[in-house]
Design an enzyme around this catalytic site. Structure first.
Site, PDB file in Angstrom:
ATOM      1  N   ASP A 367     -10.458   9.290  28.325  1.00  0.00           N
ATOM      2  CA  ASP A 367      -9.243   8.694  27.773  1.00  0.00           C
ATOM      3  C   ASP A 367      -8.640   7.629  28.702  1.00  0.00           C
ATOM      4  O   ASP A 367      -8.691   7.774  29.929  1.00  0.00           O
ATOM      5  CB  ASP A 367      -8.238   9.848  27.590  1.00  0.00           C
ATOM      6  CG  ASP A 367      -7.086   9.479  26.692  1.00  0.00           C
ATOM      7  OD1 ASP A 367      -6.980   8.309  26.302  1.00  0.00           O
ATOM      8  OD2 ASP A 367      -6.280  10.385  26.387  1.00  0.00           O
ATOM      9  N   ASP A 478     -12.786  13.240  20.363  1.00  0.00           N
ATOM     10  CA  ASP A 478     -11.716  14.200  20.652  1.00  0.00           C
ATOM     11  C   ASP A 478     -10.720  14.278  19.486  1.00  0.00           C
ATOM     12  O   ASP A 478     -10.683  13.400  18.603  1.00  0.00           O
ATOM     13  CB  ASP A 478     -10.996  13.729  21.929  1.00  0.00           C
ATOM     14  CG  ASP A 478     -10.301  14.851  22.678  1.00  0.00           C
ATOM     15  OD1 ASP A 478     -10.184  15.953  22.132  1.00  0.00           O
ATOM     16  OD2 ASP A 478      -9.858  14.598  23.824  1.00  0.00           O
ATOM     17  N   ASN A 480      -6.591  15.866  19.211  1.00  0.00           N
ATOM     18  CA  ASN A 480      -5.636  16.606  20.036  1.00  0.00           C
ATOM     19  C   ASN A 480      -4.317  17.006  19.391  1.00  0.00           C
ATOM     20  O   ASN A 480      -3.296  17.072  20.085  1.00  0.00           O
ATOM     21  CB  ASN A 480      -5.348  15.791  21.308  1.00  0.00           C
ATOM     22  CG  ASN A 480      -6.504  15.894  22.285  1.00  0.00           C
ATOM     23  OD1 ASN A 480      -6.861  16.981  22.700  1.00  0.00           O
ATOM     24  ND2 ASN A 480      -7.098  14.773  22.621  1.00  0.00           N
ATOM     25  N   ASP A 548     -10.923  23.149  27.560  1.00  0.00           N
ATOM     26  CA  ASP A 548     -10.319  22.354  28.633  1.00  0.00           C
ATOM     27  C   ASP A 548     -10.177  23.186  29.899  1.00  0.00           C
ATOM     28  O   ASP A 548      -9.890  22.652  30.971  1.00  0.00           O
ATOM     29  CB  ASP A 548      -8.933  21.856  28.213  1.00  0.00           C
ATOM     30  CG  ASP A 548      -9.024  20.538  27.463  1.00  0.00           C
ATOM     31  OD1 ASP A 548     -10.103  19.928  27.467  1.00  0.00           O
ATOM     32  OD2 ASP A 548      -8.006  20.124  26.879  1.00  0.00           O
TER      33      ASP A 548
HETATM   34  C1  DGJ Z   1      -8.478  16.624  25.630  1.00  0.00           C
HETATM   35  C2  DGJ Z   1      -9.882  16.888  26.091  1.00  0.00           C
HETATM   36  O1  DGJ Z   1     -10.228  18.213  25.874  1.00  0.00           O
HETATM   37  C3  DGJ Z   1     -10.006  16.507  27.554  1.00  0.00           C
HETATM   38  O2  DGJ Z   1     -11.285  16.817  28.013  1.00  0.00           O
HETATM   39  C4  DGJ Z   1      -9.703  15.046  27.705  1.00  0.00           C
HETATM   40  O3  DGJ Z   1     -10.672  14.292  27.028  1.00  0.00           O
HETATM   41  C5  DGJ Z   1      -8.323  14.746  27.161  1.00  0.00           C
HETATM   42  N1  DGJ Z   1      -8.164  15.237  25.832  1.00  0.00           N
HETATM   43  C6  DGJ Z   1      -8.047  13.277  27.196  1.00  0.00           C
HETATM   44  O4  DGJ Z   1      -6.862  12.965  26.619  1.00  0.00           O
END
Ligand code: DGJ
Length: 729
Positions: A367, A478, A480, A548
C-alpha cells in the site's frame, strides 16, 4: 459410474471412492434423504426409510394421516406444510403467500460436472472424474421448479451440491431464502466444529456438542469475514484426528452466508449451508432462473485428518486454476511491515536489492504507491502512481527491480474508494450507500458498488492499465472494510436487497476478467489478512494472505485452524520483525521461519536492519524452503498435536510418493523439568529406512520413527524443531 438411479423405486445413490450418499422419492413425490457415510451397496429401502407420527406434527396430506414431513429426513425442505424445522428455501408469491410445496418431477445424470454461471465452483478436467445428478422438484400450484445438482467425484471423497430455481410461471416471485445444501441426520450425537475468529485471530477451532435448537455461524458483513468462516463439520463425539466419523461442509462463496444445525424435538439434526437470508431477496421474473453457489461436502470415516486431506486434494487440484496451480510459488519480500506508508524509490530499491542478495525471488510493493496516499486517509480508487514517491513510475521501478534478477509484485485495493479521492469526487454515487443516510467509513473508506457495470469496468480497466504497462508478476488484491448502509444507486427500490449478492457476482466477474487476461500473474487475495479466506476467492486466486497477525505463536493457531479445510499451498505466511507488530512478542528467527515454511513463504520486515548473522540464517531458511516447496504444497498433511489442546503443536507432510517428509514441532512456553517429549511420525512405511537430512545423516526404520519417535529437547519459550526426512531406496 458414480451415480446409480433406480427409476422404478426412485432411488438415487451417489458413490465416491469410499463414500455413499443415498436419496429416495417417497410417497411418489417427496425427496427424502436416506444415507450419507461409508460406501455401501444400495440398501433395502423398506428397511432404510422410517415413518412415524410425532405428537403435534401435522400430517402431510389428509388422505394419509400416518405420515408427516416433520419426521422425514429431507433433501430440500421448504418449511411449508408440515415440516416445522428450519427451511432451505423461502419464496414470496404474488398472491402474498409463502406456501411452497416441492414435489419430485424428474432426474437426469450428466457426465462430468457443469460449471455454475457467474460463480466459482470446483471443476473436473475430464468427464471421467465425476458424474452429476440433477433432481428437479416442482410446485405445480406456483409453477416454480427447483433443480438440485449433486456431483460425485469418483477418485475423491467429495460430493458437491448447488441449487437452481426457475420461475416457470407467468408472474414474478421473490426469493427470500435460497440455501445450497441441507442434510438431515437421524441423530444429533455429534460435536459441531466451526472456525470463528476476529481480525488478527482468524479461524480458531471451536468444538461443542450439539444441543437442542438452532446453532449457527453466519456472516452479515458482505464478506465471508474474519469473524466466521463458511465451514462447518459434524464430528462423532469420539472423533479424533485419526478415527471416527466427520461430515463437513464448505461454501464456495465469499459474501454473506449462513451455516448451522437445528436439533429437533426427537434429537435429529438438520445441517444446512447457503446464502444468508439477511439482507437478501431476489426478484425472479417469469422464465428467469437463480443459481445458488456451491457447497462442498466431505465425509471421512477416519477422523478430521482425512477430512482435511480430502479438502486439500480437491482445492489444490480442482478449485484453484491457472499456471500457479501446479507451479512453485516464489519466495517473496513485502515492504508493508518494513516501511508502512513511509517510503520512496530509493528505500524500495534498497530493500529489493537486499532481498535479491538473500535469494528472495519476488519483491512486493504494498500500500501507498498511488494517488496521494501517505496514510490510509485518501486515494483509494486513484490507481495512478505517486511520482513524488516513485519518480520512475511503476514501470520504471519494476524494471529496476527486475535488473536485480527478481520479480516485482504490486498491492491493490480495487473494491474500495476513499472519500478523499478524485474517483469519489467524480462519482459520489459509485459507492454502496443509502440516499439521505450518512456513509459511515471504516479505515476512512467506502465500498465501491460492484453491482454496477460501470464500476466493474472502471476497476478492470484501471488495474489492467497498470498490469499491462509494467513488468508485474504478482498482485496482492486487498479489501479492508465490511459493508454498511446497504444500497445501490443502480437498482430500483424493489431490488435493493439484491445488492449484497449482486456485489459478489460483480466481484467474481471482475476477478475473472482480470485474472484470465493476466494468466502469468500470481494473484494473492487478502482482506485485512484472512477476512475472505474462502473457496470462492481461491477459485480466482490460488493463495490468500492468511492473517495480518504474523506473530509465530499466534500463527500456530491460525494456520492449524485454517488447515482444517484449506491446504498450506493456499496460505500466505511470512517471517516478520520482533517485537511482533501485532502481538509484541519476541520469538526467534528460527521459529518464525519454521512456522512460515508451512505456507507460501516470505519475509515482511526491514531487511536492511538485519545483522549479518541473521542474514546468513535467512539464506539457510531460503535454501531449505526451496527444497520443501518441491513437495510440501502437494503433500498429505498430518496434524499431530493441536495448539488448542496444549503447549505443543506438531504437524508433518508426506509427499504423495511417500519419499519426502517434512515435520515441525513447536513449544509455546518453557517447561521447567519437562516430561519426555517425542516426535512420533505417522503415515510412514514401517519397514522402510528414512534418512534424517541435514544432520549427521542418521537413519531409522519407519516403525521406530512412528512408535518410539525422536526425542524433542526444547528449552525456553517459543521454540521449534524441524526434520526433513527422505525414504531410502
Ligand atoms: C491490510 C493487509 O492485510 C496488509 O497486509 C496490508 O496490505 C495493508 N492492508 C495495507 O493497507
Amino acid at each position: 459410474m458414480s451415480i446409480f438411479s433406480d427409476q422404478e423405486k426412485k432411488v438415487f445413490h451417489l458413490q465416491t471412492k469410499h463414500t455413499s450418499y443415498i436419496m429416495q422419492v417417497v410417497r411418489g413425490k417427496y425427496l427424502a434423504h436416506v444415507y450419507w457415510g461409508k460406501k455401501i451397496h444400495t440398501p433395502d429401502m423398506e428397511n432404510a426409510q422410517l415413518n412415524r407420527l410425532i405428537g403435534f406434527s401435522a400430517t402431510t396430506d389428509n388422505e394419509d394421516k400416518t405420515y408427516s414431513l416433520d419426521f422425514v429426513c429431507q433433501e430440500y425442505p421448504t418449511g411449508c406444510g408440515t415440516d416445522f424445522r428450519i427451511p432451505a428455501v423461502s419464496v414470496l408469491f404474488e398472491d402474498g403467500s409463502r406456501n411452497l410445496q416441492l414435489l419430485y418431477r424428474d432426474s437426469r445424470v450428466i457426465k462430468g460436472k457443469p460449471g455454475l454461471e457467474g460463480l466459482p465452483a470446483t471443476y473436473v478436467e475430464s468427464e471421467e472424474e465425476a458424474d452429476t445428478l440433477v433432481l428437479t422438484l416442482y410446485d405445480p400450484v406456483q409453477q416454480l421448479a427447483v433443480e438440485l445438482m449433486y456431483t460425485a467425484y469418483s477418485e475423491l471423497d467429495v460430493i458437491t451440491r448447488s441449487v437452481r430455481i426457475i420461475n416457470e410461471g407467468n408472474r414474478a416471485v421473490v426469493l427470500e431464502k435460497v440455501l445450497s445444501a441441507n442434510v438431515d441426520f437421524e441423530t444429533s450425537e455429534y460435536d459441531l466444529i466451526t472456525l470463528p475468529g476476529a481480525w488478527g485471530r482468524e479461524r480458531h477451532i471451536e468444538r461443542t456438542p450439539l444441543r437442542s435448537g438452532v446453532q449457527s455461524v453466519e456472516s452479515r458483513r458482505g464478506a465471508s469475514s474474519h469473524q466466521n468462516n463458511p465451514f462447518l463439520a459434524l464430528a462423532g463425539r469420539d472423533t479424533t484426528e485419526t478415527a471416527g466419523d466427520v461430515y463437513a461442509f464448505n461454501f464456495v462463496y465469499s459474501g454473506n452466508f449462513t451455516a448451522g444445525v437445528e436439533v429437533d424435538q426427537i434429537f435429529k439434526a438438520r445441517a444446512y449451508m447457503g446464502l444468508n437470508d439477511y439482507d437478501f431477496s431476489w426478484i425472479l421474473e417469469p422464465g428467469e432462473s437463480f443459481q445458488a453457489p456451491e457447497v462442498v461436502m466431505v465425509y471421512s470415516g477416519n477422523g478430521l485428518g482425512e477430512m482435511s486431506r480430502t479438502f486439500h486434494d480437491l482445492y489444490r487440484s480442482r478449485l484453484v486454476r491457472g499456471r500457479y496451480r501446479d507451479e512453485a510459488r516464489p519466495i517473496l519480500a513485502n515492504n508493508w511491515e518494513a516501511t508502512y506508508f513511509d517510503f520512496d524509490e530509493e528505500k524500495i530499491l534498497a530493500l529489493a536489492k537486499e532481498a535479491a542478495d538473500l535469494g528472495i525471488e519476488l519483491f512486493v510493493l504494498d500500500d501507498g504507491w498511488f494517488g496521494k496516499r501517505n496514510s490510509d486517509t485518501c486515494s483509494l480508487g486513484d490507481w495512478f502512481v505517486n511520482e513524488e514517491k516513485l519518480p520512475g513510475g511503476i514501470t520504471g521501478l519494476a524494471s529496476r527491480i527486475r535488473e536485480y534478477g527478481i520479480q516485482f509484485g504490486l498491492w491493490f485495493e480495487p473494491e474500495m474508494v476513499s472519500p478523499d479521492s478524485d474517483l469519489y469526487r467524480s462519482h459520489p454515487d459509485w459507492c454502496i450507500h443509502v440516499p439521505g443516510r450518512e456513509r459511515t467509513e471504516c479505515r476512512n473508506q467506502l465500498t465501491l458498488d460492484l453491482s454496477r457495470q460501470e464500476v466493474r469496468d472502471y476497476i478492470v480497466e484501471s488495474v489492467s492499465c497498470i498490469l499491462d504497462t509494467a513488468d508485474i508478476s504478482y498482485v496482492k488484491w486487498d479489501m479492508n472494510r465490511h459493508m454498511t448502509e446497504l444500497g445501490s444507486a443502480g437498482l430500483d427500490s424493489r431490488r435493493q436487497k439484491e445488492m449484497p449478492h449482486r456485489y459478489m457476482l460483480g466481484l467474481y466477474e471482475v476477478l475473472e476478467r482480470v485474472v484470465s487476461s493476466h494468466p502469468d500473474v500470481l494473484f494473492e487475495s487478502c482482506s485485512g489478512g484472512g477476512g475472505r479466506f474462502d473457496p470462492g476467492m481461491l477459485y480466482y486466486m490460488p493463495q490468500t494472505w492468511t492473517s495480518d497477525d504474523t506473530d509465530a505463536v499466534e500463527r500456530l493457531y491460525i494456520q492449524y485452524g485454517t488447515s482444517l479445510a484449506y491446504p498450506v499451498s493456499s496460505m500466505g505466511s511470512h517471517v516478520s520483525a520482533v517485537p511482533n507488530h501485532q502481538a509484541a512478542r519476541v520469538t526467534s528467527l528460527a521459529m518464525r521461519g519454521d512456522v512460515a515454511m508451512s505456507g507460501n513463504f516470505g519475509y515482511e520486515l526491514d531487511l536492511m536492519q538485519m545483522t549479518q548473522e541473521e542474514k546468513d540464517f535467512v539464506r539457510i531458511q531460503i535454501g531449505l524452503y526451496k527444497d520443501l516447496r518441491t513437495f510440501v504444497p502437494s503433500a498429505d498433511m498430518y496434524r499431530l498435536q493441536s495448539p488448542f489442546e496444549g503447549n505443543h503443536t506438531a504437524w508433518m507432510f508426506v509427499s504423495k510418493d511417500g519419499m519426502d517428509i517434512y515435520a515441525a514441532y513447536f513449544q509455546i512456553l518453557c517447561e521447567v523439568n519437562p516430561g519426555i517429549r517425542r516426535m512420533r511420525f505417522t503415515a510412514l512405511d514401517p519397514d522402510a529406512v528414512y534418512e534424517v537430512l541435514g544432520e549427521g545423516g542418521e537413519c531409522y526404520r519407519g516403525d521406530e520413527l512412528m512408535e518410539i519417535g525422536l526425542v524433542v529437547d526444547l528449552h525456553g519459550d517459543f521454540q521449534s524443531r524441524i526434520w526433513r526426512l527422505r525414504k531410502k531406496g
